[in-house]
Design a protein around this motif. Structure first.
Motif, PDB file in Angstrom:
ATOM      1  N   GLN B 703       0.829  -1.213   0.000  1.00 39.13           N
ATOM      2  CA  GLN B 703       0.000   0.000   0.000  1.00 39.13           C
ATOM      3  C   GLN B 703       0.860   1.258   0.000  1.00 39.13           C
ATOM      4  OE1 GLN B 703       0.241  -2.342   2.481  1.00 39.13           O
ATOM      5  NE2 GLN B 703      -0.801  -1.636   4.345  1.00 39.13           N
ATOM      6  N   PHE B 704       2.157   1.103   0.246  1.00 39.31           N
ATOM      7  CA  PHE B 704       3.046   2.277   0.276  1.00 39.31           C
ATOM      8  C   PHE B 704       3.980   2.307  -0.927  1.00 39.31           C
ATOM      9  CE2 PHE B 704       1.967   1.973   4.800  1.00 39.31           C
ATOM     10  CZ  PHE B 704       1.596   3.281   5.026  1.00 39.31           C
ATOM     11  N   THR B 705       4.346   3.520  -1.313  1.00 35.12           N
ATOM     12  CA  THR B 705       5.358   3.709  -2.337  1.00 35.12           C
ATOM     13  C   THR B 705       6.518   4.480  -1.711  1.00 35.12           C
ATOM     14  OG1 THR B 705       3.524   4.043  -3.844  1.00 35.12           O
ATOM     15  CG2 THR B 705       5.726   4.525  -4.689  1.00 35.12           C
ATOM     16  N   ALA B 706       7.731   3.957  -1.838  1.00 35.74           N
ATOM     17  CA  ALA B 706       8.889   4.647  -1.279  1.00 35.74           C
ATOM     18  C   ALA B 706       9.544   5.493  -2.357  1.00 35.74           C
ATOM     19  CB  ALA B 706       9.886   3.622  -0.744  1.00 35.74           C
ATOM     20  N   GLN B 707       9.876   6.725  -1.999  1.00 31.80           N
ATOM     21  CA  GLN B 707      10.456   7.656  -2.970  1.00 31.80           C
ATOM     22  C   GLN B 707      11.436   8.573  -2.265  1.00 31.80           C
ATOM     23  OE1 GLN B 707       6.807   9.251  -4.670  1.00 31.80           O
ATOM     24  NE2 GLN B 707       8.021   9.785  -6.476  1.00 31.80           N
ATOM     25  N   LEU B 708      12.457   9.033  -3.000  1.00 27.36           N
ATOM     26  CA  LEU B 708      13.301  10.087  -2.440  1.00 27.36           C
ATOM     27  C   LEU B 708      12.440  11.346  -2.350  1.00 27.36           C
ATOM     28  CD1 LEU B 708      16.652   9.590  -4.349  1.00 27.36           C
ATOM     29  CD2 LEU B 708      16.116   8.996  -1.980  1.00 27.36           C
ATOM     30  N   THR B 709      12.574  12.066  -1.248  1.00 25.98           N
ATOM     31  CA  THR B 709      11.695  13.214  -1.037  1.00 25.98           C
ATOM     32  C   THR B 709      11.820  14.242  -2.153  1.00 25.98           C
ATOM     33  OG1 THR B 709      11.888  12.870   1.303  1.00 25.98           O
ATOM     34  CG2 THR B 709      11.045  14.987   0.622  1.00 25.98           C
ATOM     35  N   GLY B 710      13.059  14.435  -2.620  1.00 22.00           N
ATOM     36  CA  GLY B 710      13.278  15.416  -3.685  1.00 22.00           C
ATOM     37  C   GLY B 710      12.430  15.097  -4.904  1.00 22.00           C
ATOM     38  N   GLU B 711      12.428  13.811  -5.290  1.00 27.35           N
ATOM     39  CA  GLU B 711      11.644  13.406  -6.456  1.00 27.35           C
ATOM     40  C   GLU B 711      10.158  13.651  -6.220  1.00 27.35           C
ATOM     41  OE1 GLU B 711      12.481   9.324  -7.321  1.00 27.35           O
ATOM     42  OE2 GLU B 711      14.610   9.801  -7.698  1.00 27.35           O
ATOM     43  N   TYR B 712       9.740  13.252  -5.025  1.00 24.64           N
ATOM     44  CA  TYR B 712       8.326  13.402  -4.716  1.00 24.64           C
ATOM     45  C   TYR B 712       7.921  14.875  -4.766  1.00 24.64           C
ATOM     46  CZ  TYR B 712       3.810  13.075  -2.490  1.00 24.64           C
ATOM     47  OH  TYR B 712       2.475  13.172  -2.232  1.00 24.64           O
ATOM     48  N   ARG B 713       8.779  15.701  -4.186  1.00 23.35           N
ATOM     49  CA  ARG B 713       8.467  17.130  -4.157  1.00 23.35           C
ATOM     50  C   ARG B 713       8.337  17.679  -5.576  1.00 23.35           C
ATOM     51  NH1 ARG B 713      12.355  19.792  -0.591  1.00 23.35           N
ATOM     52  NH2 ARG B 713      13.835  19.103  -2.162  1.00 23.35           N
ATOM     53  N   ASP B 714       9.255  17.266  -6.421  1.00 25.59           N
ATOM     54  CA  ASP B 714       9.189  17.763  -7.796  1.00 25.59           C
ATOM     55  C   ASP B 714       7.881  17.371  -8.466  1.00 25.59           C
ATOM     56  OD1 ASP B 714      11.590  18.849  -7.350  1.00 25.59           O
ATOM     57  OD2 ASP B 714      12.754  17.362  -8.493  1.00 25.59           O
ATOM     58  N   THR B 715       7.498  16.091  -8.313  1.00 24.28           N
ATOM     59  CA  THR B 715       6.241  15.690  -8.959  1.00 24.28           C
ATOM     60  C   THR B 715       5.068  16.439  -8.341  1.00 24.28           C
ATOM     61  OG1 THR B 715       6.607  13.704  -7.664  1.00 24.28           O
ATOM     62  CG2 THR B 715       6.395  13.415 -10.048  1.00 24.28           C
ATOM     63  N   LEU B 716       5.129  16.615  -7.010  1.00 19.96           N
ATOM     64  CA  LEU B 716       4.019  17.296  -6.340  1.00 19.96           C
ATOM     65  C   LEU B 716       3.861  18.722  -6.859  1.00 19.96           C
ATOM     66  CD1 LEU B 716       1.929  16.892  -4.078  1.00 19.96           C
ATOM     67  CD2 LEU B 716       3.515  18.062  -2.564  1.00 19.96           C
ATOM     68  N   VAL B 717       4.989  19.438  -6.914  1.00 15.94           N
ATOM     69  CA  VAL B 717       4.932  20.823  -7.387  1.00 15.94           C
ATOM     70  C   VAL B 717       4.405  20.844  -8.812  1.00 15.94           C
ATOM     71  CG1 VAL B 717       6.339  22.812  -8.029  1.00 15.94           C
ATOM     72  CG2 VAL B 717       6.717  21.653  -5.843  1.00 15.94           C
TER      73      VAL B 717
END
Ligand SMILES: Nc1ncnc2c1ncn2[C@@H]1O[C@H](COP(=O)(O)OP(=O)(O)OP(=O)(O)O)[C@@H](O)[C@H]1O
Ligand SMILES: [Mg+2]
Lengths: 246, 854
Positions: B703-717
């Motif tokens: 149910q979880f996806t692990a990601q580097l925060t930087g990558e996640y932040r970029d997609t989120l923005v």
């Protein structure tokens, strides 16, 4: 007993310090079955007189009586009803509604008055055949000649068998042949059905068909002609220029 | 008597016929005017068809389907201990049997060979095998029922065959639980069909409690009552003993999701209303022209005895015809849009929100709302000109054209408009709460002042025009100045469209900046474990502590901070997301943007006693400030928390959220699932290697996806910037009726001047000159509308950003320079573009025909 009469009928346009007396105390009585012509120089108040008698405009003072009832006490709705039931109009321009057929144009006063459409159209056809347009009922105004348009307008004015037909230069726009046709129709209405007609015209040859002519100048009746004898038109022409110069 | 009714009928019918013929006589104009209605109705209809369906899907996916007589849940949807509730219900008169369940619908990830077909959701229902059978029947079609206390056994309703035909008796399949993946065996199939929106799985109560990490808890009570008992009386009696924290047979509220969709519904409805408002402008404009154009006919009708009412009626009928036709077409178009939109959006919803959209169903509300507003708009807009038509004197029939003096009216509207606009600006400058009202006041002021602004604007730009178009420019200016109010209405239409565009640009710039700011501030962690839907946690199965503990055991990991979730409501019924954080760990992995209260002491206070940090949105919706008390509905009844600070982070800045300690969340809400995990790595640790190790553990928790925060932040923005572009879509939609308005005015202007153009051509004007004259006129209108639109847009964007600041979304105001340039370019282009057709028509006029035109 006159069918329509006016009592010191006055209409003032313009401002209080620069009043224009379009009509100035006109007293006129029109008899039942009479064909009355009104003549006079341009600006003498002919149209104004006709509008006041037709309840299209309110007088500044004075009164119009139609069949012994005072028109000045009527409100807008009553006046509308009076116009569609007891009066008929023919004007010089814009008589017909362009999007309606000749038959529908003629039927309008009836339909507005609540006559069921089929009956109204039947009566319109009858009226059209009286003016010789029986086979033009389905045509639009733009498909009729100027003379035919004026005859259709006359058919509309006659369709309700009104007390009085008021016509303001109905032939003003027509050539002499069409003009003759229209005047013939008017004359016929008077002779055959006892229609009362008040006609404003500049044309002595048209006025010559009337029973009586009144001459207006500066909003007042200044002369009258009961049209007896030969050479009517010539005689009228002379009388008119005399009025204009006086 | 019958004659009287006949009357009306005949006259009405005649009026309708005439209306139709007039409309037919000016077909192009009729089409253009009707289009305005079509557009607004389509927008409203499609919105109200589509969005409620979406809301229903959300609600349905949360709705408990049951064969029991009465179903009881907590108002918040959260769990509770059976001991405190079941005996109370059993004691109520006429209650036959009672059973407790723990059931939840949740998103499932795509597992190796997806066991559940296309469905992205699943409902797991834990039942107490003995007491459940007392409440209702479980007829089996195959296999056996569940046995008391057994683990790893599952039964399905017969309808599962539609989702997962491969599931047969004794099949083993994996399922996510808070404790990681777990294998179940199919032991039987129920005869009943079950829910059609998502597959349902029945397991024992203890299995469900383990799966959700909610030992000993239930969230639903099912009740059967005596056959001859009065059901509503029993419901009332149960409600009496349980109090207001519980509800009977309710659809559980997916509050957050449904709430945001409803905001969307409101926005799109407002958009539709705005479009109709512009449509009303158009119709009003057209009918005013119609009245002038037809004054001979109308006067003649009056002369031969039509009453004022009859004349008014005729024009009202005419606008009604357009309203009805426009509405019908709009409804059809709206329906097609909704169907098409669903087809297009279906995949997006599926991927991001795990929701399958249903087929569009026409509902009465949408039908009534859309058609009602369409027809009403046409009626209202047509009524004023129709009334003034009724006032036309019969003598109009006999006079040559009259030119009414508009100068005086224009001057008055200028004065009133400027006063309104100035008041609007003053309100804007006082800031905060009144700012939005000030912006709207300014807009209204501009609309009112518009007729008075036409002449000065035309004068201001005429040197430019003369330079460019020579004499044709002067002619064009003359045309506009002659009909300032028509030019004003067209200009206003364009103005509103462009103002919305400028505002959209300002909002997008501001929000993008805000999201980037928050993203940089908030994610101070290195690795992020996100569930399938972030920020809407109802449908999420989190993990129990073992996941966090296993992560902590990794050598590269320094800190693991987690977020836990429960839904609740304030005393006034306002739905709230309650988020549980660890006061020590969480500040290390995430940071809040504090708007009220002290950051240094807030976390320490959060760890002691019932204290809460609220998002600033929650603060303003609840009307609270620091130091106030907030009563939350919890599984343990109402609990009083003290507000210690207001703060936002990127995931919560647009929701009503309350942060409390995880200890309090466990005590008051019985929730101990981590729904979001943030990891800080030890200094010097290799990110990639660490992520690989984390991934190995997360494999047990799909149910979880692990990601580097930087990558996640970029997609989120990036995604949120993408979502912002919705504003642009809205702005462009509003520009459509504005373009129609321009086209309409230019066309009418030319129709009206047919004879004049004929004269120009007859005396030797070339086709090119006529075209240039019309182009110049369009350009002038475009400049006029753009100038007003930019002013209004700046005011509106400033007002709305200030207003947002007052509810806690503090966004720095950026001057929307790009938006302004875009608005001017678009306004002028639009004007030139819409002039092409009328200009072509005008140049093609047959000279003789034009001269005869009446
Ligand atoms: N609406 C009005 N406002 C101001 N003055 C008017 C108006 N209507 C008519 N008049 C004036 O009243 C006078 C009489 O006008 P009226 O139209 O009755 O004349 P007429 O005899 O019909 O002229 P013609 O033969 O040219 O039609 C004229 O001086 C005219 O200018
Ligand atoms: Mg006259």
């Amino acid at each position: 007993m006159s069918i329509l009469h006016t009592e010191s009928l006055t209409k003032v346009y313009g401002t209080a310090d620069q009043p224009i007396y379009a009509l100035n105390g006109m007293n006129l009585a029109v008899e039942q079955g009479e064909f009355l012509a009104i003549m006079g120089p341009s600006g003498s108040g002919k149209s104004t007189a006709l509008y006041l008698m037709g309840g299209l405009e309110k007088p500044t003072s004075g009164k119009v009586w139609l069949r012994n009832s005072d028109m000045s006490v009527l409100n807008d709705d009553d006046l509308s009803k009076l116009r569609r039931q007891s009066l008929g109009f023919v004007f010089q321009f814009f008589n017909l509604i362009p999007v309606l057929s000749a038959r529908e144009n003629v039927a309008i006063p009836l339909i507005l008055d609540g006559v069921p459409r089929p009956e109204a159209l039947k009566r319109a056809d009858e009226s059209l055949s009286r003016v010789g347009l029986q086979d033009r009922g389905s045509h639009r105004p733009s498909e009729l000649s100027g003379g035919q348009q004026q005859r259709a307008a006359l058919a509309r004015a006659l369709v309700t068998k009104p007390d009085v037909v008021l016509a303001d230069e109905p032939t003003g726009n027509l050539d002499s042949r069409s003009s003759d046709e229209v005047v013939q129709m008017l004359r016929e209405a008077v002779d055959k059905w006892g229609q009362t007609i008040v006609l404003v015209t500049h044309d002595p040859r048209v006025a010559a068909h009337a029973n009586r002519i009144v001459f207006l100048k500066d909003g007042k009746i200044v002369d009258e002609n009961h049209l007896k004898g030969e050479g009517k038109a010539e005689q009228i022409r002379e009388q008119l220029s005399k009025v204009a110069l006086s | 008597m019958t004659a009287k009714t006949n009357d009306r009928g005949a006259a009405m019918w005649q009026m309708t016929l005439m209306g139709l013929r007039y409309l037919n006589g000016r077909r192009l104009r009729t089409v253009l005017t009707t289009l305005a209605i079509v557009f607004g109705v389509a927008l409203i209809f499609t919105t109200n068809l589509a969005l409620p369906s979406v809301v229903n899907t959300f609600k349905q996916s949360m709705t408990a389907m049951t064969g029991a007589d009465i179903t009881i849940t907590r108002t918040s949807g959260e769990s509770f201990t059976p001991d405190s509730v079941l005996p109370l219900i059993s004691g109520v008169e006429n209650v036959q049997a009672v059973t407790g369940l723990l059931r939840r619908q949740f998103n499932i990830p795509t597992l190796g060979d997806n066991a559940f077909g296309n469905s992205g959701q699943l409902e797991l229902i834990g039942i107490d095998t003995t007491s459940a059978q007392n409440v209702r029947q479980f007829p089996m079609s195959e296999g056996r029922f569940l046995e008391e206390g057994e683990t790893g056994a599952a039964i399905f309703p017969a309808g599962i065959a539609d989702f997962a035909p491969q599931l047969t008796l004794d099949t083993r399949f994996p399922l996510i639980t808070a404790g990681g993946l777990k294998l179940y065996t199919v032991v039987g199939f129920l005869a009943e069909q079950g829910s059609l929106s998502a597959p349902q799985i029945y397991v024992t109560l203890s299995d469900a409690q383990a799966a959700f990490n909610q030992e000993g808890l239930i969230n639903t009570v099912e009740v059967s009552i005596d056959a001859n008992a009065d059901r509503s009386a029993v419901i009332a009696a149960i409600q009496q003993v349980l109090g207001s924290g519980y509800q009977m047979n309710a659809e559980s509220n997916a509050a957050a999701a449904v709430g945001s969709i409803q905001i969307g519904l409101a926005i799109f409805n407002m958009l539709g209303a705005l479009a109709l408002f512009l449509g009303a402008f158009l119709i009003f404009n057209t009918f005013r022209t119609v009245v002038i154009e037809r004054r001979h006919d109308l006067g003649m009708l009056r002369a031969v005895g039509a009453t004022r009412r009859q004349i008014t009626m005729m024009l009202v009928i005419e606008s009604l015809i357009q309203g009805v036709v426009g509405t019908v077409i709009g409804l059809i178009l709206g329906y097609l849009l909704a169907v098409g939109g669903f087809a297009a959006m279906g995949t997006i919803y599926k991927d991001y929100l795990n929701v399958t959209l249903p087929p569009i169903q026409v509902n009465l509300t949408a039908l009534l709302l859309a058609s009602g507003s369409g027809i009403l708009t046409a009626l209202l807009a047509g009524y004023l000109p129709a009334r003034s038509a009724g006032k036309i004197s019969p003598l109009e029939a006999l006079r040559p054209s009259t030119v009414a003096s508009v100068e005086r009216a224009a001057r008055w509207s200028l004065i009133v408009g400027i006063i309104l606009a100035v008041l609007g600006v003053l309100l804007l400058l006082t800031g905060s709460k009144g700012a939005a009202a000030g912006a709207i006041l300014f807009l209204v002021g501009m609309v009112v002042a518009a007729p008075g602004l036409v002449i000065p604007t035309a004068r201001l730009f005429s040197p430019l025009l003369t330079l460019w178009f020579a004499r044709e420019g002067d002619l064009a200016r003359g045309n506009l100045v002659r009909q300032p109010s028509r030019a004003a209405i067209t200009g206003s239409t364009l103005m509103i469209g462009l103002a919305v565009l400028v505002m959209a640009a300002a909002l997008v710039t501001a929000f993008t900046a805000l999201v980037e700011d928050l993203a940089n501030v908030n994610f101070s962690s290195d690795i992020l474990l996100t569930p399938q839907s972030v920020a809407i946690y109802n449908n999420v199965i989190g993990a129990d502590e073992t996941l966090a503990n296993r992560l902590r055991a990794l050598p590269e990991v320094e800190t693991v901070g987690t977020l836990r979730y429960a839904s609740s409501s304030a005393a006034n019924g306002q739905a709230l997301q309650v988020l549980g954080i660890d006061p020590n760990e969480y500040p290390q992995v995430a940071s809040f943007d504090f708007t009220e209260g002290q950051a240094e002491t807030a976390f320490a206070e959060l760890g002691s006693g019932r204290n809460a940090i609220l998002t600033s949105l929650a603060m303003s919706t609840l009307g609270l400030s620091v130091g106030d008390e907030l009563v939350l509905d919890t599984a343990e009844g109402p609990q009083t928390y003290r507000v210690i600070a207001a703060a936002n982070d990127i995931l919560t800045f647009k929701v009503n959220a309350v942060f409390i300690s995880q200890a309090n969340l466990a005590a008051d809400f019985h929730k101990a699932e981590d729904v979001l995990l943030m990891i800080n790595l030890a200094p010097g640790a290799d990110e990639t290697a660490a992520l690989a190790n984390v991934q190995t553990i997360v494999n047990d928790y799909p149910q979880f996806t692990a990601q580097l925060t930087g990558e996640y932040r970029d997609t989120l923005v990036k995604t949120s910037a993408g979502a912002m572009y919705l504003f642009y879509v809205i702005a462009f939609l509003i520009l459509i009726p504005a373009a129609l308005g321009l086209l309409n005015t230019l066309t009418i202007n030319i129709l009206e001047r047919t004879r004049e153009i004929g004269v120009v051509r007859a005396v030797g004007g070339s086709r090119k000159q006529v075209r240039r004259m019309i182009t110049a006129e369009a350009l002038l209108l475009g400049i006029f509308g753009s100038a007003m639109g930019v002013l209004a847009g700046v005011a509106m964007s400033y007002g709305f950003i200030a207003a947002m600041g007052s509810i806690g979304w503090t966004v720095p105001y950026t001057f929307p320079l790009m938006g302004i340039i875009a608005a001017i370019v678009i306004g002028v282009m639009l004007a030139l573009f819409t002039s092409i057709l009328p200009a072509r028509n005008a140049t093609r006029l047959d000279i003789i025909r034009a001269l005869q035109y009446e």
